[in-house]
Design a protein around this motif. Structure first.
Motif, PDB file in Angstrom:
ATOM      1  N   PRO A 317       0.844  -1.207   0.000  1.00  0.00           N
ATOM      2  CA  PRO A 317       0.000   0.000   0.000  1.00  0.00           C
ATOM      3  C   PRO A 317       0.875   1.252   0.000  1.00  0.00           C
ATOM      4  O   PRO A 317       1.759   1.399   0.839  1.00  0.00           O
ATOM      5  CB  PRO A 317      -0.791  -0.136   1.297  1.00  0.00           C
ATOM      6  CG  PRO A 317       0.060  -0.993   2.178  1.00  0.00           C
ATOM      7  CD  PRO A 317       0.789  -1.934   1.278  1.00  0.00           C
ATOM      8  N   LYS A 318       0.606   2.140  -0.951  1.00  0.00           N
ATOM      9  CA  LYS A 318       1.458   3.321  -1.089  1.00  0.00           C
ATOM     10  C   LYS A 318       0.727   4.644  -0.903  1.00  0.00           C
ATOM     11  O   LYS A 318       1.369   5.675  -0.692  1.00  0.00           O
ATOM     12  CB  LYS A 318       2.143   3.303  -2.471  1.00  0.00           C
ATOM     13  CG  LYS A 318       3.209   2.225  -2.610  1.00  0.00           C
ATOM     14  CD  LYS A 318       4.345   2.467  -1.641  1.00  0.00           C
ATOM     15  CE  LYS A 318       5.373   1.364  -1.655  1.00  0.00           C
ATOM     16  NZ  LYS A 318       6.471   1.614  -0.710  1.00  0.00           N
ATOM     17  N   GLY A 327     -10.941   3.478   3.255  1.00  0.00           N
ATOM     18  CA  GLY A 327     -10.314   2.169   3.246  1.00  0.00           C
ATOM     19  C   GLY A 327      -9.821   1.702   1.894  1.00  0.00           C
ATOM     20  O   GLY A 327      -9.195   0.639   1.782  1.00  0.00           O
ATOM     21  N   LYS A 328     -10.048   2.457   0.861  1.00  0.00           N
ATOM     22  CA  LYS A 328      -9.651   2.033  -0.492  1.00  0.00           C
ATOM     23  C   LYS A 328      -8.168   2.344  -0.731  1.00  0.00           C
ATOM     24  O   LYS A 328      -7.708   3.448  -0.455  1.00  0.00           O
ATOM     25  CB  LYS A 328     -10.503   2.748  -1.531  1.00  0.00           C
ATOM     26  CG  LYS A 328     -10.367   2.211  -2.947  1.00  0.00           C
ATOM     27  CD  LYS A 328     -11.452   2.841  -3.829  1.00  0.00           C
ATOM     28  CE  LYS A 328     -11.473   2.222  -5.218  1.00  0.00           C
ATOM     29  NZ  LYS A 328     -10.338   2.682  -6.025  1.00  0.00           N
ATOM     30  N   VAL A 329      -7.438   1.363  -1.246  1.00  0.00           N
ATOM     31  CA  VAL A 329      -6.019   1.537  -1.579  1.00  0.00           C
ATOM     32  C   VAL A 329      -5.822   1.095  -3.027  1.00  0.00           C
ATOM     33  O   VAL A 329      -6.153  -0.043  -3.385  1.00  0.00           O
ATOM     34  CB  VAL A 329      -5.104   0.718  -0.646  1.00  0.00           C
ATOM     35  CG1 VAL A 329      -3.645   0.913  -1.046  1.00  0.00           C
ATOM     36  CG2 VAL A 329      -5.322   1.144   0.802  1.00  0.00           C
ATOM     37  N   ILE A 333       1.541   2.269  -8.060  1.00  0.00           N
ATOM     38  CA  ILE A 333       2.854   2.094  -8.706  1.00  0.00           C
ATOM     39  C   ILE A 333       2.711   1.417 -10.063  1.00  0.00           C
ATOM     40  O   ILE A 333       3.274   1.912 -11.060  1.00  0.00           O
ATOM     41  CB  ILE A 333       3.833   1.335  -7.781  1.00  0.00           C
ATOM     42  CG1 ILE A 333       3.985   2.074  -6.441  1.00  0.00           C
ATOM     43  CG2 ILE A 333       5.192   1.176  -8.461  1.00  0.00           C
ATOM     44  CD1 ILE A 333       4.472   3.504  -6.547  1.00  0.00           C
ATOM     45  N   PRO A 334       1.983   0.302 -10.184  1.00  0.00           N
ATOM     46  CA  PRO A 334       1.738  -0.220 -11.530  1.00  0.00           C
ATOM     47  C   PRO A 334       1.020   0.772 -12.440  1.00  0.00           C
ATOM     48  O   PRO A 334       1.299   0.826 -13.646  1.00  0.00           O
ATOM     49  CB  PRO A 334       0.885  -1.470 -11.272  1.00  0.00           C
ATOM     50  CG  PRO A 334       1.248  -1.902  -9.902  1.00  0.00           C
ATOM     51  CD  PRO A 334       1.477  -0.622  -9.155  1.00  0.00           C
ATOM     52  N   CYS A 391       7.132  -1.658  -5.412  1.00  0.00           N
ATOM     53  CA  CYS A 391       6.043  -2.606  -5.651  1.00  0.00           C
ATOM     54  C   CYS A 391       6.498  -4.059  -5.606  1.00  0.00           C
ATOM     55  O   CYS A 391       6.133  -4.798  -4.698  1.00  0.00           O
ATOM     56  CB  CYS A 391       5.371  -2.301  -6.997  1.00  0.00           C
ATOM     57  SG  CYS A 391       3.987  -3.395  -7.383  1.00  0.00           S
ATOM     58  N   VAL A 392       7.303  -4.479  -6.561  1.00  0.00           N
ATOM     59  CA  VAL A 392       7.585  -5.909  -6.731  1.00  0.00           C
ATOM     60  C   VAL A 392       8.244  -6.521  -5.499  1.00  0.00           C
ATOM     61  O   VAL A 392       7.850  -7.612  -5.047  1.00  0.00           O
ATOM     62  CB  VAL A 392       8.449  -6.145  -7.989  1.00  0.00           C
ATOM     63  CG1 VAL A 392       8.856  -7.618  -8.094  1.00  0.00           C
ATOM     64  CG2 VAL A 392       7.683  -5.727  -9.237  1.00  0.00           C
TER      65      VAL A 392
END
Length: 477
Positions: A317-318, A327-329, A333-334, A391-392
């Motif tokens: 989560p960024k 609450g939405k994430v 990044i993608p 991310c990865v």
């Protein structure tokens, strides 16, 4: 009261113009500053670009000195000025916009003027005292924008390609790491967004890594095309104003200075307007962008949910994902990587049109080719590094959810084809889909296989690759 800015006056074909007294650039650079306010991206924003032209000018002055066209004092001063630029100095004196007319003349003259004025200081003279070292007669001796500019672009791309490959290598390593971490995590493979057959996340992540390793090889194949240069061709490739031997010696000097294997084109007239290498390399960038974007699409889809999507994996989560939905994430990044890839794909189209627009002995559209290629290289390198680090490396897999989906999937009926035949497998799949019952129960109910046979055939681990049990079963029938 603010101190009044000081100027010196320089002149060119169009007349006199004020230049800031402290600037190392001169009148033609000042005209470019005045004329071009397009991209707002400057030559100095790409350090490899500035360093590349300094290397080209250094190779040229070494060549001219060896061939006797420039004396020891001037050659030494020009060489020192070039080396200072290569070491990162004076870059602020390359302020012209990346988008410009003139087929790169402003870029070449910017370098000629900065190097000349620094050389003047080294020899004990003032900026602008060009009678001792002239931008055109000395720094540009035996050269034209039409051979300096494309050679500079080539060297800059070669340098920037190394950064891109470094970023790409890091992403590949991250996927290898995740493949090892989740080598035994079973999940459903999918084709056309429909259940296919089981696999592991180890296989999926390794597939991404293998796919991207192909792109390193493709970039390296295409960057080799950029090692053929037209230095010594001067204006249109005939070599006017360059002394005999300049072309090959300059290529050799540039190779020695940079560690790259540059060769002089066997036909400098052909090489001067040719932009084929840019088209090919831009195509390699586009191909990489397409693959990176596809992987990002996969990651976003596999992480969809968390309750109403696939939710097979979790992305780090960024950022909060909504100004209205608590609450939405979101997979930011993608998403930003996807958008970067779209930009690279669009830039490739621009490169293609600009390459086609060349006429006769010169392609005057090289500035936009340069801007697009540099932007694609810079953006893609940064996006890949961001994707890797943000991310990865932070991906986690929801193993239990993945395993439950495998067990409940109708897709595993594919594994029964060798045992009960495609027709019977189709009937079982249809009935399972219509009734909601499991493939396992229906096969037993229809007495198509024994429980032991079915347990072996539908063991998800047994379906990950070809195996002896299946070979033995087929050979006995």
């Amino acid at each position: 009261m603010a101190e009044e800015k000081k100027y010196r006056v320089e002149s060119d074909l169009l007349g006199e113009l004020k230049v800031p007294a402290e600037a190392y650039y001169g009148v033609q650079t000042q005209r470019a500053i005045n004329n071009y306010h397009i991209s707002r991206k400057k030559m100095r924003d790409y350090p490899d670009y500035v360093i590349a032209i300094a290397y080209v000018k250094l190779a040229a002055v070494q060549t001219n000195h060896a061939l006797g066209t420039i004396n020891d004092e001037i050659a030494g001063a020009i060489s020192q000025a070039c080396r200072e630029i290569i070491d990162g100095k004076l870059h602020e004196n390359f302020p012209i916009d990346m988008m410009q007319g003139g087929a790169g003349t402003s870029v070449n003259m910017n370098a000629n003027e900065v190097i000349a004025n620094r050389a003047l200081e080294i020899m004990g003279h003032k900026k602008g005292e060009y009678q001792y070292c002239y931008p055109n007669d000395h720094v540009n001796c035996g050269q034209s924008t039409n051979d300096v500019y494309p050679t500079t672009i080539r060297l800059a791309i070669i340098r920037m390609n190394k950064t891109l490959v470094g970023s790409l290598t890091g992403l590949i390593s991250a996927f290898r790491y995740k493949a090892d971490e989740y080598r035994d995590a079973i999940k459903m493979g999918r084709t056309q967004l429909q259940d296919a057959v089981p696999m592991t996340f180890g296989q999926e992540f390794n597939a991404y890594a293998d796919n991207l390793e192909e792109e390193i090889l493709n970039l390296e194949r295409n960057v080799k095309l950029l090692h053929e240069i037209n230095m010594g061709g001067t204006a249109i490739g005939t070599g006017l104003n360059a002394v005999p031997g300049f072309a090959k010696l300059c290529a050799a000097n540039l190779s020695k200075l940079t560690g790259e294997s540059f060769v002089s084109s066997p036909d400098l007239v052909e090489a001067t307007p040719d932009t084929g290498a840019y088209v090919s390399y831009s195509g390699a960038l586009k191909r990489l962008a397409v693959k990176i974007s596809k992987i990002c699409n996969d990651l976003r889809l596999l992480a969809s949910g968390p309750r109403c999507g696939l939710h097979e994996l979790n992305l780090p989560p960024k950022a909060p994902g909504s100004s209205i939905m608590p609450g939405k994430v979101n997979p930011v990044i993608p998403e930003v990587t996807n958008q970067t890839c779209f930009k690279v794909i669009g830039n490739d189209t621009t490169v293609t049109f600009a390459a086609e627009a060349g006429q006769l002995e010169l392609n005057v559209m090289e500035p936009v080719i340069t801007e697009c290629l540099f932007e694609s290289l810079w953006w893609l390198s940064n996006a890949i590094t961001t994707l890797t680090d943000e991310c990865v490396l932070g991906i986690t897999v929801n193993k239990e959810r993945c395993y439950e989906m495998v067990k409940n999937s109708i897709g595993i009926v594919t594994a029964l084809n060798p045992y009960i035949g495609y027709k019977s497998s189709t009937k079982i799949a249809k009935e399972a889909n219509e009734t909601g019952r499991s493939v396992y129960d229906l096969v037993l109910e229809h007495k198509l296989m024994t429980k032991d046979e079915l347990d072996k055939a539908l063991d998800p681990k047994e379906m990950l690759e070809s195996h002896k049990f299946l070979t033995k079963h087929l050979s006995s029938n």
